[in-house]
Scaffold this active site. Structure first.
Site, short mmCIF file in Angstrom:
data_model
loop_
_atom_site.label_atom_id
_atom_site.label_comp_id
_atom_site.label_asym_id
_atom_site.label_seq_id
_atom_site.Cartn_x
_atom_site.Cartn_y
_atom_site.Cartn_z
N GLY A 46 0.84 -1.19 0.00
CA GLY A 46 0.00 0.00 0.00
C GLY A 46 0.88 1.24 0.00
O GLY A 46 2.08 1.15 0.30
N GLN A 51 2.97 9.94 1.89
CA GLN A 51 4.33 9.38 1.94
C GLN A 51 5.22 9.87 0.80
O GLN A 51 6.44 9.78 0.88
CB GLN A 51 4.27 7.83 1.89
CG GLN A 51 3.66 7.23 3.14
CD GLN A 51 3.52 5.74 3.01
OE1 GLN A 51 2.56 5.26 2.40
NE2 GLN A 51 4.46 4.98 3.54
N CYS A 92 6.09 -0.35 7.58
CA CYS A 92 5.75 0.85 6.82
C CYS A 92 6.96 1.26 6.00
O CYS A 92 8.08 1.28 6.52
CB CYS A 92 5.35 1.97 7.78
SG CYS A 92 4.89 3.50 6.95
N LEU A 93 6.72 1.63 4.75
CA LEU A 93 7.83 2.07 3.89
C LEU A 93 8.46 3.36 4.43
O LEU A 93 9.60 3.66 4.10
CB LEU A 93 7.33 2.28 2.46
CG LEU A 93 6.85 1.00 1.76
CD1 LEU A 93 6.16 1.34 0.44
CD2 LEU A 93 8.02 0.04 1.53
N HIS A 134 -4.21 1.41 7.70
CA HIS A 134 -2.85 1.97 7.80
C HIS A 134 -2.69 3.16 6.83
O HIS A 134 -2.11 4.19 7.20
CB HIS A 134 -1.87 0.83 7.51
CG HIS A 134 -0.43 1.19 7.42
ND1 HIS A 134 0.52 0.72 8.32
CD2 HIS A 134 0.27 1.95 6.53
CE1 HIS A 134 1.71 1.20 7.97
NE2 HIS A 134 1.59 1.94 6.89
N GLU A 135 -3.22 3.01 5.61
CA GLU A 135 -3.09 4.10 4.61
C GLU A 135 -3.93 5.31 4.98
O GLU A 135 -3.49 6.46 4.82
CB GLU A 135 -3.47 3.59 3.21
CG GLU A 135 -2.68 2.40 2.69
CD GLU A 135 -1.19 2.47 2.88
OE1 GLU A 135 -0.65 3.60 2.97
OE2 GLU A 135 -0.55 1.41 2.99
N HIS A 138 -2.19 7.39 7.41
CA HIS A 138 -1.19 8.29 6.79
C HIS A 138 -1.85 9.60 6.33
O HIS A 138 -1.28 10.68 6.52
CB HIS A 138 -0.54 7.63 5.56
CG HIS A 138 0.60 6.71 5.87
ND1 HIS A 138 1.75 7.11 6.51
CD2 HIS A 138 0.78 5.39 5.56
CE1 HIS A 138 2.58 6.08 6.60
NE2 HIS A 138 2.03 5.02 6.04
O1 GNR Z 1 4.17 -2.64 2.51
C1 GNR Z 1 3.54 -2.50 3.57
N1 GNR Z 1 3.25 -3.59 4.31
C2 GNR Z 1 2.40 -3.58 5.40
C3 GNR Z 1 2.39 -4.70 6.23
C4 GNR Z 1 1.54 -4.75 7.32
C5 GNR Z 1 0.69 -3.69 7.58
C6 GNR Z 1 0.70 -2.56 6.77
C7 GNR Z 1 1.54 -2.52 5.68
S1 GNR Z 1 1.51 -1.11 4.65
C8 GNR Z 1 3.17 -1.15 4.04
C9 GNR Z 1 3.37 -0.08 2.99
C10 GNR Z 1 3.17 1.28 3.62
O2 GNR Z 1 3.96 1.79 4.35
N2 GNR Z 1 2.05 1.88 3.35
O3 GNR Z 1 1.78 3.06 3.92
NI NI Z 2 2.91 3.11 5.77
#
Ligand code: GNR
Ligand code: NI
Length: 169
Positions: A46, A51, A92-93, A134-135, A138
């Site tokens: 995601g 980001q 998270c990236l 999660h997104e 952000h």
């Molecule tokens: O790549 C991602 N893997 C992930 C694994 C578990 C819960 C959430 C994520 S999102 C993350 C990519 C990211 O940072 N998206 O904002």
């Molecule tokens: Ni993230």
């Protein structure tokens, strides 16, 4: 298409609250396409516009094994279905190298606009529900580390600050 740079915690720009998209025009479509390319390249499941330092309510998601199921969600609105929570490991990236347990509603309903500006609704659970929540965090300036204890969060922040210093010098 183009690869975009991903901001890393504790960059204060990650705390920006994204604004709603008022028209899904070609610029928004290009942003979403570039975000998908950036997400697959990373690789991640995601990515939120926040980001990549664009403060508009756009997210992309693909939780499939073979990158076959891209989703573009513009102005997403989420609500829990039921009152079950589930704990899972999140990464998270923007917080590279760290994985920690977070609890979230297990099942959600999502309303959003698609790449053509058409409204749609979906219901999901499992990894898709984790990822969309999660997104959307952000877009609201929130990171998964905010759910951790201050001790754990500060430990992660200090380590990332140190590795960012050595990468810039
Ligand atoms: O790549 C991602 N893997 C992930 C694994 C578990 C819960 C959430 C994520 S999102 C993350 C990519 C990211 O940072 N998206 O904002
Ligand atoms: Ni993230």
């Amino acid at each position: 298409m183009a690869l975009l740079d991903i901001l890393e915690y504790p960059d204060p720009r990650l705390r920006t609250r994204a604004k709603p998209v008022d028209a899904v025009d070609r610029d928004i479509q290009k942003l979403a396409d570039d975000m998908l390319e950036t997400m697959y390249d990373a690789p991640g499941i995601g990515l939120a516009a926040t980001q990549v330092d664009v403060h508009l309510r756009v997210i992309v998601v693909d939780v499939s094994e073979d990158n076959s199921t891209p989703h573009i969600l513009i102005n997403p609105a989420i609500s829990p279905i039921g009152d079950e929570f589930e704990e899972s490991q999140e990464g998270c990236l923007s917080v590279p190298g760290y994985y920690e347990s977070v609890q979230r509603p297990e099942r959600i309903r999502v309303e959003a606009l698609d790449r053509d500006g058409q409204p749609f609704t979906l219901e999901c659970d499992g990894l898709m529900a984790v990822c969309i929540q999660h997104e959307v965090d952000h877009l609201n300036g929130k990171l998964f580390v905010d759910y951790l204890s201050p001790l754990k969060r500060n430990r992660i922040r200090k380590k990332l600050e140190k590795s960012q210093r050595s990468a810039t010098r």
